[in-house]
Design a protein around this motif. Sequence first.
Motif, PDB file in Angstrom:
ATOM      1  N   GLY A  79       0.537  -0.981  -0.290  1.00  0.00           N
ATOM      2  CA  GLY A  79       0.021   0.181   0.068  1.00  0.00           C
ATOM      3  C   GLY A  79       0.792   1.472  -0.004  1.00  0.00           C
ATOM      4  N   PRO A  80       0.136   1.983   0.395  1.00  0.00           N
ATOM      5  CA  PRO A  80       1.208   3.444   0.197  1.00  0.00           C
ATOM      6  C   PRO A  80       1.677   4.087   1.519  1.00  0.00           C
ATOM      7  CG  PRO A  80      -1.455   4.070   0.401  1.00  0.00           C
ATOM      8  CD  PRO A  80      -1.246   2.405   0.214  1.00  0.00           C
ATOM      9  N   TYR A  81       2.685   3.088   1.864  1.00  0.00           N
ATOM     10  CA  TYR A  81       3.519   3.408   3.072  1.00  0.00           C
ATOM     11  C   TYR A  81       4.554   3.767   2.931  1.00  0.00           C
ATOM     12  CZ  TYR A  81      -0.394   1.468   5.385  1.00  0.00           C
ATOM     13  OH  TYR A  81      -2.448   1.753   5.480  1.00  0.00           O
ATOM     14  N   ILE A  82       5.291   4.498   3.309  1.00  0.00           N
ATOM     15  CA  ILE A  82       7.080   5.377   3.654  1.00  0.00           C
ATOM     16  C   ILE A  82       7.429   5.239   4.692  1.00  0.00           C
ATOM     17  CG2 ILE A  82       6.343   6.386   0.972  1.00  0.00           C
ATOM     18  CD1 ILE A  82       6.399   8.852   2.383  1.00  0.00           C
ATOM     19  N   SER A  83       8.842   5.406   4.290  1.00  0.00           N
ATOM     20  CA  SER A  83       9.694   5.873   5.550  1.00  0.00           C
ATOM     21  C   SER A  83      10.548   6.985   4.841  1.00  0.00           C
ATOM     22  CB  SER A  83      10.662   4.501   6.548  1.00  0.00           C
ATOM     23  OG  SER A  83       9.867   3.458   6.870  1.00  0.00           O
ATOM     24  N   LEU A  84      10.783   7.909   5.809  1.00  0.00           N
ATOM     25  CA  LEU A  84      11.866   9.326   5.104  1.00  0.00           C
ATOM     26  C   LEU A  84      13.014   8.741   6.910  1.00  0.00           C
ATOM     27  CD1 LEU A  84       8.906  11.232   5.729  1.00  0.00           C
ATOM     28  CD2 LEU A  84       9.712  10.509   3.513  1.00  0.00           C
TER      29      LEU A  84
END
Length: 467
Positions: A79-84
């Motif tokens: 899904g539309p998940y991110i880490s920065l």
Amino acid sequence: MVFFLLSSWNTVLDFDENNNNLVCREINNQSPSVTVEIKGTKAEIKINNVEPISVSEDMSLKPGMGSTIFDIKYPPRSGPYISLMFHGLYMSATSTGNVAVDKTRNFNWETFRIISQEDLNNLSHFLNNSWHIRSRKEIVSHHEISDEGDFTIRIGDFFSTNTEDLIEALRKSNPKEIILFHDVWKTEFLDLFRPAVYYCSFGRPEGFECLKMSISSLREYGKYSGEIKIFTEKDHEYIKDFLPNGTFDNIGIEKYTALDNVDYMSARFDTESLSSLSEYQPILYMDTDIIVKKPIEIVLNSILSDTIHQLQVFKEVDDITHDIYWGNELFDDDLASKKPNFGFSTGIIGFKNYQEVSEFFKTIREIIFRQSTIWGTRQIIRCFDQPVANYVLGKFASLGSELLSSTVINFDMKYNSSPDDKYQSYVDNINEVVVHFAGGVGAYDWKLEAMKRFLNRLEEGSSSDEA
């Protein structure tokens, strides 16, 4: 592309002006000022899409120190998940809302969901309203909708759902009805529970005295803190001044100028004005000569629970031919109609939402206007609005009478002149939720004193119970 960021705690990234740094706060009706702009594998965080955010010496995120460009990493979650990431460290959010770039590993706290304005609005609508669980016929308050971490939301004591399923369900649903999956395949229907009670009050001060008592009883004995709408020619200050302290919260004044008897008596069915109720459900109309004796939620809940009937009405008679008050003449004149098996009062009417009844109400008004052409004046109405309402709703709508007939009672006027002991016994033994002081439009000569005496007895009873 520009998005907002949702943490694993179902909080949204925003700017804390008091501490001059970024935090994750609860989702409410206010749109966050902080957005993330994604370009390929890079991301930049800004305030109001203009002012850049950077990592400070204490690893918090602050404005005014230039821009930090983050590397986007993708966690093991579809899904539309991110880490920065910045300089080998991940941005992380705690359950208390603190945000910092200080973690060397990428777990749930370091995972964020990118979310659009539309999806965030939908989520806010869900989290900040109460809902009726259709299969259980119970209400879950917005206070009972809570975060469980790891992008999971708890719906009261009933079930949990993951945030992704909820966002998807909200996209497919209308704002008042949600089909929600949980535990992979289990399904629930949720109906918005944002009730409204509305009144129409015009003209003489005595009518507003009745309104005052009705609202006071609705708040105190009806335990109702929801929205109240008053359709009236009076202004906001007039209404506020005559209501008791503490009862004006969640009261909306809808300016309505009744031009004549037609407008005055049919205002409760004026769909153009009632459109202001379009965001609420369920909806209950009450005459001003009504006292609420017990908690009203059971009535509102039951209106919403009924999936068969379009309106809930209070049955006054089984045979409408006994008099003209329930549309007998209209049914006689319309050979294509069939007389219903009961007649109802228009002093109290419940319905799920405005959209389901607007065409019926519009037709009632239209017939009243058309009938006035027969008489050549708009000052004469055959028994006011009630016969026309019985005709239209009896002919075309699906009416339920059991609910209000079991929770509403017409006050028996013979007790009004009774000695105190007999009167008190009568009042104390009324088990219905709503008491209607029916008996003629504008008959304030007896209604005011009868309502005052009734309220006084309720106050005495409450005092003795507390003692």
